[in-house]
Design an enzyme around this catalytic site. Structure first.
Site, mmCIF file in Angstrom:
data_model
loop_
_atom_site.group_PDB
_atom_site.id
_atom_site.type_symbol
_atom_site.label_atom_id
_atom_site.label_comp_id
_atom_site.label_asym_id
_atom_site.label_seq_id
_atom_site.Cartn_x
_atom_site.Cartn_y
_atom_site.Cartn_z
ATOM 1 N N THR A 1 -4.443 -1.667 8.072
ATOM 2 C CA THR A 1 -5.724 -1.548 7.367
ATOM 3 C C THR A 1 -6.915 -1.764 8.309
ATOM 4 O O THR A 1 -6.912 -2.677 9.126
ATOM 5 C CB THR A 1 -5.777 -2.584 6.224
ATOM 6 O OG1 THR A 1 -4.662 -2.354 5.368
ATOM 7 C CG2 THR A 1 -7.072 -2.485 5.425
ATOM 8 N N ASN A 2 -7.925 -0.928 8.158
ATOM 9 C CA ASN A 2 -9.134 -1.001 8.996
ATOM 10 C C ASN A 2 -10.260 -1.801 8.342
ATOM 11 O O ASN A 2 -10.246 -1.965 7.125
ATOM 12 C CB ASN A 2 -9.640 0.418 9.248
ATOM 13 C CG ASN A 2 -8.934 1.051 10.430
ATOM 14 O OD1 ASN A 2 -8.763 0.431 11.464
ATOM 15 N ND2 ASN A 2 -8.520 2.292 10.268
ATOM 16 N N HIS B 1 -9.921 -1.188 18.139
ATOM 17 C CA HIS B 1 -9.661 0.140 17.566
ATOM 18 C C HIS B 1 -10.991 0.669 17.036
ATOM 19 O O HIS B 1 -11.340 0.480 15.894
ATOM 20 C CB HIS B 1 -8.653 -0.016 16.428
ATOM 21 C CG HIS B 1 -8.187 1.269 15.840
ATOM 22 N ND1 HIS B 1 -7.850 2.371 16.590
ATOM 23 C CD2 HIS B 1 -7.961 1.634 14.550
ATOM 24 C CE1 HIS B 1 -7.438 3.341 15.773
ATOM 25 N NE2 HIS B 1 -7.508 2.929 14.533
ATOM 26 N N ARG C 1 -11.530 5.690 5.260
ATOM 27 C CA ARG C 1 -12.901 6.167 5.490
ATOM 28 C C ARG C 1 -13.200 7.470 4.769
ATOM 29 O O ARG C 1 -12.309 8.258 4.509
ATOM 30 C CB ARG C 1 -13.086 6.422 6.994
ATOM 31 C CG ARG C 1 -13.211 5.191 7.781
ATOM 32 C CD ARG C 1 -13.710 5.513 9.162
ATOM 33 N NE ARG C 1 -12.648 5.917 10.071
ATOM 34 C CZ ARG C 1 -12.860 6.377 11.289
ATOM 35 N NH1 ARG C 1 -14.105 6.517 11.728
ATOM 36 N NH2 ARG C 1 -11.877 6.688 12.074
ATOM 37 N N ASP D 1 2.336 -1.336 -4.509
ATOM 38 C CA ASP D 1 0.924 -0.966 -4.637
ATOM 39 C C ASP D 1 0.406 -1.565 -5.936
ATOM 40 O O ASP D 1 1.160 -1.749 -6.892
ATOM 41 C CB ASP D 1 0.767 0.564 -4.664
ATOM 42 C CG ASP D 1 -0.625 1.015 -4.219
ATOM 43 O OD1 ASP D 1 -0.743 1.652 -3.168
ATOM 44 O OD2 ASP D 1 -1.613 0.700 -4.934
ATOM 45 N N ARG E 1 -2.927 9.698 20.816
ATOM 46 C CA ARG E 1 -3.983 10.729 20.757
ATOM 47 C C ARG E 1 -4.430 11.106 22.172
ATOM 48 O O ARG E 1 -4.581 12.294 22.502
ATOM 49 C CB ARG E 1 -5.180 10.191 19.952
ATOM 50 C CG ARG E 1 -4.909 10.175 18.467
ATOM 51 C CD ARG E 1 -6.082 9.646 17.659
ATOM 52 N NE ARG E 1 -5.811 9.803 16.240
ATOM 53 C CZ ARG E 1 -6.265 8.984 15.294
ATOM 54 N NH1 ARG E 1 -7.014 7.946 15.595
ATOM 55 N NH2 ARG E 1 -5.970 9.216 14.026
ATOM 56 N N ASN F 1 -12.234 -4.159 2.232
ATOM 57 C CA ASN F 1 -10.866 -4.379 2.710
ATOM 58 C C ASN F 1 -10.566 -5.856 2.985
ATOM 59 O O ASN F 1 -9.416 -6.274 2.914
ATOM 60 C CB ASN F 1 -10.579 -3.495 3.927
ATOM 61 C CG ASN F 1 -10.307 -2.053 3.511
ATOM 62 O OD1 ASN F 1 -10.216 -1.751 2.315
ATOM 63 N ND2 ASN F 1 -10.188 -1.155 4.478
ATOM 64 N N GLY G 1 0.868 -1.182 0.000
ATOM 65 C CA GLY G 1 0.000 0.000 0.000
ATOM 66 C C GLY G 1 0.904 1.229 0.000
ATOM 67 O O GLY G 1 1.712 1.407 0.924
HETATM 68 N N1 APR Z 1 -2.866 -4.457 -2.963
HETATM 69 C C1 APR Z 1 -2.018 -3.450 -2.689
HETATM 70 N N2 APR Z 1 -2.411 -2.175 -2.536
HETATM 71 C C2 APR Z 1 -3.707 -1.911 -2.670
HETATM 72 C C3 APR Z 1 -4.661 -2.926 -2.957
HETATM 73 C C4 APR Z 1 -4.189 -4.256 -3.118
HETATM 74 N N3 APR Z 1 -5.000 -5.267 -3.390
HETATM 75 N N4 APR Z 1 -5.883 -2.344 -3.029
HETATM 76 C C5 APR Z 1 -5.719 -1.034 -2.777
HETATM 77 N N5 APR Z 1 -4.413 -0.773 -2.573
HETATM 78 C C6 APR Z 1 -3.758 0.502 -2.314
HETATM 79 C C7 APR Z 1 -4.419 1.676 -3.045
HETATM 80 O O1 APR Z 1 -4.008 1.717 -4.407
HETATM 81 C C8 APR Z 1 -3.897 2.867 -2.236
HETATM 82 O O2 APR Z 1 -2.740 3.434 -2.806
HETATM 83 O O3 APR Z 1 -3.868 0.866 -0.951
HETATM 84 C C9 APR Z 1 -3.547 2.256 -0.868
HETATM 85 C C10 APR Z 1 -4.327 2.868 0.274
HETATM 86 O O4 APR Z 1 -3.926 4.185 0.404
HETATM 87 P P1 APR Z 1 -4.930 5.371 0.804
HETATM 88 O O5 APR Z 1 -6.170 5.231 0.013
HETATM 89 O O6 APR Z 1 -4.153 6.640 0.714
HETATM 90 O O7 APR Z 1 -5.288 5.035 2.325
HETATM 91 P P2 APR Z 1 -4.432 5.320 3.658
HETATM 92 O O8 APR Z 1 -4.832 6.631 4.207
HETATM 93 O O9 APR Z 1 -3.000 5.053 3.415
HETATM 94 O O10 APR Z 1 -5.071 4.208 4.628
HETATM 95 C C11 APR Z 1 -4.943 2.847 4.344
HETATM 96 O O11 APR Z 1 -5.114 2.184 6.649
HETATM 97 O O12 APR Z 1 -5.730 3.382 8.570
HETATM 98 C C12 APR Z 1 -6.137 2.523 7.565
HETATM 99 O O13 APR Z 1 -8.468 3.091 7.401
HETATM 100 C C13 APR Z 1 -7.223 3.140 6.729
HETATM 101 O O14 APR Z 1 -7.831 1.056 5.762
HETATM 102 C C14 APR Z 1 -7.168 2.272 5.517
HETATM 103 C C15 APR Z 1 -5.675 1.993 5.356
#
Ligand code: APR
Length: 320
Positions: A119-120, A175, A82, A33, A151, A95, A9
């Site tokens: 991840t959440n 969480h 979210r 990613d 926090r 997720n 990610g």
């Molecule tokens: N494999 C790898 N990466 C993926 C996949 C996958 N199958 N599906 C989605 N992604 C990538 C997306 O392309 C994106 O770049 O996961 C990344 C998530 O990044 P953001 O959307 O910026 O989210 P972020 O704020 O980093 O949070 C990620 O952590 O705290 C938790 O609730 C939040 O579940 C969320 C996660």
């Protein structure tokens, strides 16, 4: 030998993790990613800052799982964050599917890594990750408690006008809205929070407001950002766990860990204090809770159990 951390990610948290790890020279970084350009672009951008910041970690971006092989640590943030009005639990279906793919990628390419999940909805996703990947429970852990605790400490330091480094605390449980701040294990400049309430240094009402703000700490930020959720504090929290493992610091940290009878819970991931060292989760610490905290912890555990039941309904593979 240099260590290797792979980040699954490369979104907001993934990119921040990569930058923090590089600045600390904790390890070389592989940023993975499904969106290939995103990982490559961020990796290149961070790598180009080494000329200014002077760090000596290599960073590459990829969409090829083979690049994560032999990672010491893997940190997962793949998923969707979210949007305003959503709870963490609303993210479950989408997720779960993503985490199933990620589990397969890790199992095939780097099954001996220490894996930190961000991840959440955290507690259920980390549980699903363990079930899908079948990695040992001591090598799979979830990041939540450090963030919730940080926090809580921040809000207390602002209210009590005490430097944050003079506050120690532990926020336990899932969480989510049921997380459990502990009063006797929160020490402000040498005094427990229970004592501060008794001494009227802080009113019970004010403390309730702070606890409520901590529970909703993530939602407050989502509301401001509108297009995403918190990422600086979550990334900093993930790095603390990775560092304790890589440097064998054996820090006691509140994390979502697999319970096997501790706190009278068996077969569930919940937020508790654990020791993280070179063997992963080396110990779950059973700390003393007062009656109210015990009850709140129970409610929190029930919430995690219920959400895991929903996950089972979405994917029957989780019942195996
Ligand atoms: N494999 C790898 N990466 C993926 C996949 C996958 N199958 N599906 C989605 N992604 C990538 C997306 O392309 C994106 O770049 O996961 C990344 C998530 O990044 P953001 O959307 O910026 O989210 P972020 O704020 O980093 O949070 C990620 O952590 O705290 C938790 O609730 C939040 O579940 C969320 C996660």
């Amino acid at each position: 030998m240099k260590k290797k951390i792979s980040l699954i990610g490369a979104g907001q948290i993934g990119g921040t993790l990569a930058h923090l790890i590089a600045l600390k020279e904790l390890a070389d970084v592989v940023l993975f990613d499904v969106a290939e350009g995103l990982a490559k672009g961020k990796a290149l951008d961070i790598a180009q800052s080494s000329g200014v910041s002077g760090f000596n970690s290599s960073i590459i971006g990829t969409n090829n799982y083979e690049d994560i092989k032999n990672s010491d640590v893997i940190i997962i943030t793949a998923g969707v964050p979210r949007k305003p009005g959503m709870s963490r639990d609303d993210l479950l279906g989408i997720n779960l599917k993503i985490i199933k793919q990620v589990a397969e990628g890790i199992k095939t390419n780097s099954p001996n890594s220490f894996v930190i999940c961000i991840t959440n909805p955290l507690d259920v996703i980390v549980m699903a990750l363990q079930k899908y990947s079948k990695l040992s429970t001591s090598n799979i852990v979830g990041m939540a408690g450090i963030l919730d605790t940080s926090r809580f400490k921040y809000f207390l330091s602002q209210e009590l006008k005490v430097p944050i480094n003079k506050i120690n605390s532990l926020v336990l449980g899932g969480h989510g809205d049921t997380m459990v701040p502990t009063f006797n294990h929160t020490i402000v400049d040498g005094k427990s929070l229970s004592q501060l309430v008794k001494d009227k240094k802080i009113s019970a009402e004010k403390l309730d407001t702070i606890i409520d703000r901590t529970r909703k700490g993530g939602a407050e930020i989502v509301k401001f950002l509108k297009t995403g959720s918190a990422f600086y504090a979550p990334a900093a929290s993930g790095v603390e766990m990775a560092e304790s493992y890589i440097k064998n610091l054996k820090k006691t940290l509140p994390c979502a860990a697999y319970l096997n009878g501790e706190y009278n819970i068996k077969g569930l991931y919940v937020g508790v204090p654990v020791v993280i060292g070179k063997n992963g989760v080396e110990k779950v610490l059973e700390i003393e809770l007062n009656e109210e905290e015990k009850n709140n912890f129970k409610i929190s555990v029930q919430a995690v159990e219920e959400l895991f039941e929903s996950a089972r309904k979405i994917d029957p593979d989780l019942s195996n």
